[in-house]
Design a protein around this motif. Structure first.
Motif, PDB file in Angstrom:
ATOM      1  N   GLU A  43       0.682  -1.139  -0.241  1.00 40.19           N
ATOM      2  CA  GLU A  43      -0.003  -0.129  -0.025  1.00 40.19           C
ATOM      3  C   GLU A  43       0.939   1.381   0.007  1.00 40.19           C
ATOM      4  O   GLU A  43       0.541   2.136  -0.662  1.00 40.19           O
ATOM      5  CB  GLU A  43      -0.796  -0.102   1.164  1.00 40.19           C
ATOM      6  N   TYR A  44       2.025   1.007   0.847  1.00 38.31           N
ATOM      7  CA  TYR A  44       2.906   2.541   0.647  1.00 38.31           C
ATOM      8  C   TYR A  44       3.553   2.649  -0.406  1.00 38.31           C
ATOM      9  O   TYR A  44       3.525   3.798  -1.028  1.00 38.31           O
ATOM     10  CB  TYR A  44       3.920   2.138   1.812  1.00 38.31           C
ATOM     11  N   GLU A  45       3.944   1.267  -1.299  1.00 44.27           N
ATOM     12  CA  GLU A  45       4.586   1.563  -2.522  1.00 44.27           C
ATOM     13  C   GLU A  45       3.596   2.189  -3.413  1.00 44.27           C
ATOM     14  O   GLU A  45       3.954   2.860  -4.496  1.00 44.27           O
ATOM     15  CB  GLU A  45       4.888   0.112  -2.979  1.00 44.27           C
ATOM     16  N   ARG A  46       2.114   1.768  -3.187  1.00 41.21           N
ATOM     17  CA  ARG A  46       0.990   2.362  -4.257  1.00 41.21           C
ATOM     18  C   ARG A  46       0.941   3.745  -4.123  1.00 41.21           C
ATOM     19  O   ARG A  46       1.005   4.589  -5.169  1.00 41.21           O
ATOM     20  CB  ARG A  46      -0.077   1.688  -3.977  1.00 41.21           C
ATOM     21  N   GLN A  47       1.104   4.160  -3.034  1.00 37.14           N
ATOM     22  CA  GLN A  47       0.864   5.658  -2.686  1.00 37.14           C
ATOM     23  C   GLN A  47       2.097   6.406  -3.332  1.00 37.14           C
ATOM     24  O   GLN A  47       1.915   7.303  -3.732  1.00 37.14           O
ATOM     25  CB  GLN A  47       1.113   5.751  -1.170  1.00 37.14           C
ATOM     26  N   ILE A  48       3.442   5.768  -2.937  1.00 37.79           N
ATOM     27  CA  ILE A  48       4.507   6.587  -3.746  1.00 37.79           C
ATOM     28  C   ILE A  48       4.369   6.415  -5.115  1.00 37.79           C
ATOM     29  O   ILE A  48       4.928   7.664  -5.710  1.00 37.79           O
ATOM     30  CB  ILE A  48       5.920   5.708  -3.359  1.00 37.79           C
ATOM     31  N   GLU A 100       2.149   9.368  -6.149  1.00 37.32           N
ATOM     32  CA  GLU A 100       2.728  10.419  -5.772  1.00 37.32           C
ATOM     33  C   GLU A 100       3.740  10.750  -7.172  1.00 37.32           C
ATOM     34  O   GLU A 100       3.761  11.941  -7.535  1.00 37.32           O
ATOM     35  CB  GLU A 100       3.207  10.756  -4.501  1.00 37.32           C
ATOM     36  N   GLU A 101       4.242   9.752  -7.610  1.00 39.46           N
ATOM     37  CA  GLU A 101       5.371   9.806  -8.442  1.00 39.46           C
ATOM     38  C   GLU A 101       4.387  10.407  -9.790  1.00 39.46           C
ATOM     39  O   GLU A 101       4.788  11.095 -10.735  1.00 39.46           O
ATOM     40  CB  GLU A 101       6.101   8.698  -8.862  1.00 39.46           C
ATOM     41  N   THR A 125       2.842  13.973 -14.080  1.00 33.20           N
ATOM     42  CA  THR A 125       1.786  14.466 -14.805  1.00 33.20           C
ATOM     43  C   THR A 125       1.881  16.106 -14.748  1.00 33.20           C
ATOM     44  O   THR A 125       1.834  16.864 -15.796  1.00 33.20           O
ATOM     45  CB  THR A 125       0.588  14.081 -14.349  1.00 33.20           C
ATOM     46  N   LYS A 126       2.321  16.628 -13.485  1.00 28.96           N
ATOM     47  CA  LYS A 126       2.334  17.936 -13.292  1.00 28.96           C
ATOM     48  C   LYS A 126       3.614  18.533 -13.838  1.00 28.96           C
ATOM     49  O   LYS A 126       3.477  19.697 -14.625  1.00 28.96           O
ATOM     50  CB  LYS A 126       2.485  18.324 -11.715  1.00 28.96           C
ATOM     51  N   THR A 127       4.566  17.592 -13.748  1.00 27.02           N
ATOM     52  CA  THR A 127       5.748  17.967 -14.588  1.00 27.02           C
ATOM     53  C   THR A 127       5.648  18.248 -16.226  1.00 27.02           C
ATOM     54  O   THR A 127       6.279  19.050 -16.824  1.00 27.02           O
ATOM     55  CB  THR A 127       7.111  17.166 -14.408  1.00 27.02           C
ATOM     56  N   ALA A 128       5.005  17.366 -16.735  1.00 31.10           N
ATOM     57  CA  ALA A 128       4.642  17.480 -18.055  1.00 31.10           C
ATOM     58  C   ALA A 128       3.991  18.532 -18.333  1.00 31.10           C
ATOM     59  O   ALA A 128       4.108  19.299 -19.369  1.00 31.10           O
ATOM     60  CB  ALA A 128       3.917  15.978 -18.607  1.00 31.10           C
ATOM     61  N   GLU A 129       2.723  19.035 -17.487  1.00 28.57           N
ATOM     62  CA  GLU A 129       1.862  19.907 -17.689  1.00 28.57           C
ATOM     63  C   GLU A 129       2.909  21.215 -17.979  1.00 28.57           C
ATOM     64  O   GLU A 129       2.830  22.347 -18.436  1.00 28.57           O
ATOM     65  CB  GLU A 129       1.025  19.987 -16.722  1.00 28.57           C
TER      66      GLU A 129
END
Length: 445
Positions: free
Chosen positions: A349-354, A357-358, A363-367
């Protein structure tokens, strides 16, 4: 952490849930000798883990110096403190101490304002939304609507905030450690993915060898048990374990002599056990895990021995614990390698959250990259337009210069300052003062 000696002799812990980590002893004899004219020196400070630690500590220490407040404290109990009965005694505190409390509050308000401004500037600079509710919580330990004077409500708020925050302090430390462990394992697995098969096998083999080496340690005695205390008695104190005496042991390890084991004094008793498992020079031993182990040991002893739940162990509580059957049990303490901080499902679950977030960051970086490219394209268009306008302006200026004609004054005189007119053909300019003759035109008389 050092506990106040004045409070300990009274049998009351001064806001014990406040000061579960640190405090500074106050000399009872000195307070009796000069109660009303004590020098208002800046109190010593130690970290409780609270963001308002210094303010909390200074308020408590100046209140303890007031004779009236200290006397009321002797007869108060924890319920009285929590219900605000002790806070009302603030009205009877000496003027010089009240003035100092006012000053402390103003300093705390200024500190918080600077902190809020710094956080605001940082978040705004990073383009993040500011969480105003979270910022307001920074002021919960005082009445910020009255920024100038320290009143009864300020003491009430300080008690309530510190009680609540310190009750959650250990839980937060456990949560931080759990995240630390999951992050460490996640990074190890990610690193394996970048390796070829041969290197990956070597790394896995080395990892398993280190785990086995770490787990191969001497027996760890149960904290607070007879075997554990006798080991301290023998190895640290240099005494014969057959002569172990609980009362003498308590006095020897009550380092500040206040009649209580506080949390730091308790944790110091576990050093010998922790050294069996952790060595800072060993690759396989993690010192962050050692501190978590120390915290677990302290919590265990507190739960077993601290019967009044004031986060301190009195001599009577300690002696009573040594008479219980559990004190003589030989059970080994289960270390962290036997009690993992997380489950495999929690790690996934922690890895899914990471990963989420990545993805959000990507996505934000691409935008942002698209926005940057669009801005660069528009800038290029503007530069091209600007260049074109410059060329048009240059051409217009050239045409205007070429189309300029001399201005002839009435009577044939050229305006002063005008350039010499150009004469058509090979004709030369007329000399100055020479009048031009009329030339007959054919067909006219």
């Amino acid at each position: 952490m050092v506990r106040s000696r004045a409070l300990a002799h009274c049998g009351l812990v001064m806001l014990s849930l406040w000061l579960c980590v640190h405090s500074v002893p106050i000399s009872v004899e000195k307070a009796k000798d000069k109660p009303e004219v004590e020098q208002l020196e800046p109190p010593q400070s130690a970290d409780t883990g609270l963001h308002y630690d210094r303010y909390l500590r200074e308020v408590i220490e100046y209140l303890e110096k007031d004779p009236h407040f200290r006397e009321k404290l002797k007869n108060a109990n924890m319920d009285d403190i929590k219900q605000g009965k002790l806070s009302k005694e603030l009205d009877f505190v000496q003027h010089n101490f009240r003035s100092k409390l006012d000053e402390l509050k103003r300093e705390e308000m200024n500190r918080l304002r600077l902190l809020i401004k710094a956080k605001h500037d940082l978040r705004e600079g990073n383009g993040n939304t500011l969480d105003h509710q979270a910022l307001l919580k920074q002021f919960e330990h005082l009445n910020h609507m009255n920024p100038h004077t320290f009143e009864v409500e300020d003491l009430d708020r300080l008690i309530q905030s510190a009680t609540k925050d310190l009750e959650n302090y250990d839980k937060e430390r456990h949560d931080e450690f759990k995240q630390y462990e999951m992050t460490k394992e996640h990074e190890r697995r990610e690193r394996l993915k970048t390796m070829n098969e041969e290197d990956r096998k070597k790394e896995e083999q080395h990892y398993e060898e280190m785990k086995k080496k770490h787990a191969n340690h001497p027996k760890v005695n149960h904290p607070g048990s007879e075997d554990q205390l006798k080991e301290v008695w023998q190895e640290s104190d240099g005494l014969d374990p057959e002569d172990f005496d609980p009362k003498t042991f308590f006095k020897m390890h009550d380092s500040n002599g206040d009649g209580f084991f506080d949390e730091s004094e308790l944790e110091a008793l576990f050093t010998k056990e922790l050294e069996k498992v952790y060595n800072p020079e060993n690759e396989e031993d993690d010192m962050v895990e050692m501190e978590e182990e120390r915290l677990r040991m302290r919590e265990h002893v507190m739960n077993e021995v601290d019967t009044n739940k004031d986060r301190l162990v009195s001599m009577s509580e300690f002696i009573a614990a040594t008479k219980k059957a559990e004190f003589h049990e030989k059970d080994e303490w289960g270390t962290l390698d036997q009690n993992p901080a997380y489950t495999e499902e929690e790690l996934r679950e922690y890895e899914r959250q990471i990963a989420n977030e990545e993805d959000n960051i990507n996505t934000k970086t691409a935008e942002l990259q698209k926005q940057r490219e669009e801005l660069e394209r528009k800038q290029e268009e503007l530069n091209a337009q600007k260049s074109g306008l410059k060329q048009v302006k240059f051409k217009l200026n050239s045409m205007i210069e070429q189309m300029s004609l001399p201005v002839i004054e009435p009577g044939g005189a050229m305006a002063e300052g005008d350039p010499t007119p150009v004469v058509p053909g090979n004709a030369q300019p007329l000399p100055p003062g020479h009048q031009q003759q009329d030339v007959p035109v054919p067909g006219h008389s």
